[in-house]
Design an enzyme around this catalytic site. Sequence first.
Site, PDB file in Angstrom:
ATOM      1  N   GLY A 178     115.271  35.922   1.709  1.00 31.00           N
ATOM      2  CA  GLY A 178     115.162  36.259   0.293  1.00 31.00           C
ATOM      3  C   GLY A 178     114.848  35.050  -0.567  1.00 31.00           C
ATOM      4  O   GLY A 178     114.445  35.185  -1.719  1.00 31.00           O
ATOM      5  N   ASN A 179     115.065  33.838  -0.001  1.00 30.91           N
ATOM      6  CA  ASN A 179     114.709  32.617  -0.734  1.00 30.91           C
ATOM      7  C   ASN A 179     113.205  32.375  -0.734  1.00 30.91           C
ATOM      8  O   ASN A 179     112.688  31.606  -1.544  1.00 30.91           O
ATOM      9  CB  ASN A 179     115.374  31.387  -0.103  1.00 30.91           C
ATOM     10  CG  ASN A 179     116.685  31.021  -0.759  1.00 30.91           C
ATOM     11  OD1 ASN A 179     117.718  30.960  -0.098  1.00 30.91           O
ATOM     12  ND2 ASN A 179     116.654  30.785  -2.061  1.00 30.91           N
ATOM     13  N   SER A 180     112.501  33.020   0.195  1.00 31.01           N
ATOM     14  CA  SER A 180     111.056  32.816   0.286  1.00 31.01           C
ATOM     15  C   SER A 180     110.380  33.108  -1.044  1.00 31.01           C
ATOM     16  O   SER A 180     110.665  34.115  -1.690  1.00 31.01           O
ATOM     17  CB  SER A 180     110.465  33.726   1.361  1.00 31.01           C
ATOM     18  OG  SER A 180     110.806  33.282   2.650  1.00 31.01           O
ATOM     19  N   HIS A 225     103.781  36.663   2.637  1.00 31.88           N
ATOM     20  CA  HIS A 225     104.550  37.507   3.560  1.00 31.88           C
ATOM     21  C   HIS A 225     105.594  38.374   2.852  1.00 31.88           C
ATOM     22  O   HIS A 225     106.156  39.287   3.457  1.00 31.88           O
ATOM     23  CB  HIS A 225     105.211  36.669   4.666  1.00 31.88           C
ATOM     24  CG  HIS A 225     106.381  35.841   4.223  1.00 31.88           C
ATOM     25  ND1 HIS A 225     106.280  34.483   3.992  1.00 31.88           N
ATOM     26  CD2 HIS A 225     107.675  36.151   3.997  1.00 31.88           C
ATOM     27  CE1 HIS A 225     107.470  34.009   3.652  1.00 31.88           C
ATOM     28  NE2 HIS A 225     108.328  35.014   3.640  1.00 31.88           N
ATOM     29  N   ASP A 274      99.795  31.486   3.135  1.00 30.99           N
ATOM     30  CA  ASP A 274     101.000  32.265   2.850  1.00 30.99           C
ATOM     31  C   ASP A 274     101.368  32.211   1.371  1.00 30.99           C
ATOM     32  O   ASP A 274     102.533  32.099   1.002  1.00 30.99           O
ATOM     33  CB  ASP A 274     102.179  31.799   3.704  1.00 30.99           C
ATOM     34  CG  ASP A 274     103.334  32.805   3.696  1.00 30.99           C
ATOM     35  OD1 ASP A 274     103.075  33.994   3.389  1.00 30.99           O
ATOM     36  OD2 ASP A 274     104.483  32.411   3.992  1.00 30.99           O
ATOM     37  N   GLY A 310      81.401  30.131  11.434  1.00 30.27           N
ATOM     38  CA  GLY A 310      81.115  31.390  12.122  1.00 30.27           C
ATOM     39  C   GLY A 310      81.124  31.280  13.629  1.00 30.27           C
ATOM     40  O   GLY A 310      80.276  31.888  14.291  1.00 30.27           O
TER      41      GLY A 310
END
Length: 421
Positions: free
Chosen positions: A274-276, A159, A201, A331
């Site tokens: 911002g720590n991500s 992200h 992620d 599917g």
Amino acid sequence: MEENKGEKQEKTTTFKTVQNPSSYQTTYTKEKKSNLGFGKAFLLPFISGVLGCSLVLGTCFGVPSIKSKLLGTTAQNETYNANNHLSTGYVNQTSLSHYSDTAIFAANKILPSIVGIKVEYNVNSLISMFGRQTQTQTATASGSGIIISEDGYILTNNHIVSTSSAEAYYEVSEATKLTVTLFNDETEYEAKIIGKDEQTDLAVIKIEKTDLSKAEFADSDNIKVGEFAMAVGNPLGMQSSITCGVVSAVNREVTDSDGKKFTLIQTDAAINSGNSGGALVNSEGKVIGINTLKLSGTGIEGMGFAIPINATTDITSQLIQYSKVKRPYIGISGMDLDEQTAKANKLVVGIYVKSVDDFSAGEKAGIKAGDVIIEAEGKKIKTMDELNDIKNSHQIGDEMKIKINRNGQERDLTITLGEQP
């Protein structure tokens, strides 16, 4: 697209006031000769001294810290608990220098392996004051990353580097520029995206630089609730910041704002915007997780989450090798049927198949829209999450046995898992 879906005891110390002997009245009389002269001259001062000394020692021993220094042991209130074991009213003092030394060691070890990431992208605003117009502006976002190789590979969150989205009045482009800042180095190094994976992620980026300080990983399967945890990253653009806390929980299931489910490490170490992508490390400065989410809102404090580092290793290697993650694929799209919904529609509890992708593994196995999947690999299942967990434990090309209910009749099918497009 697949697989949618006890009693407290208090001791009161009473201090008694010792009267000052200066209140004695002095009477002057003529001295008389007597056989008690020796007692006045020697015994009386001696006894008075002993009594005075006893008073001073008694007072000192009544103060725990003084008693401790006099005896060389930890002061105690000698009381007995319910198990008739000696219980102390005081605890041993612990020097905070040990905790400080732990934090200093962990910080010094991990900080050279943490980078700041700046992302630039375009925001197209739709203006309709004098007809429909588009105004383009450049915007920036920041995050953190972990150096995983000496030659420039960096692990971060998807992200952070994948910003593309659209709303009714604006559109955000993919990242147009990606730069990395190293520890104690103000130089901005341009980076490129190697691979990214929305489902976990995670993303890998790379800069052209060698001799970097590679982070050391711990075994996140062995972490324990209550152990030291330090979050390291680039919160609000403040490079190389640390916050300390503990591991609050392990294997915590969390659903993000997009509905994706994660199994994460919970910590009370402060995690901010911002720590991500930064690291959650243990007392040895080894990475135990990647800071990813936090809960925010009124009445919420100290609830941050990190992806366990053990869960990233296979993903990371695939992102570097294939620029994506290869996953087994059935599917189908389906919905969960609980007892109430199943009964109302004259069906059975399980997964109702809404559609089957053309030429997919599911179609080739004979799955049809309207079927209800009730078992997978001999295990009864009721939700798409359960089906996905079993499917993801296999490799592409493996066979997976399922049982369906079609028009009240049960059938066994074998799926040869394909690759998720």
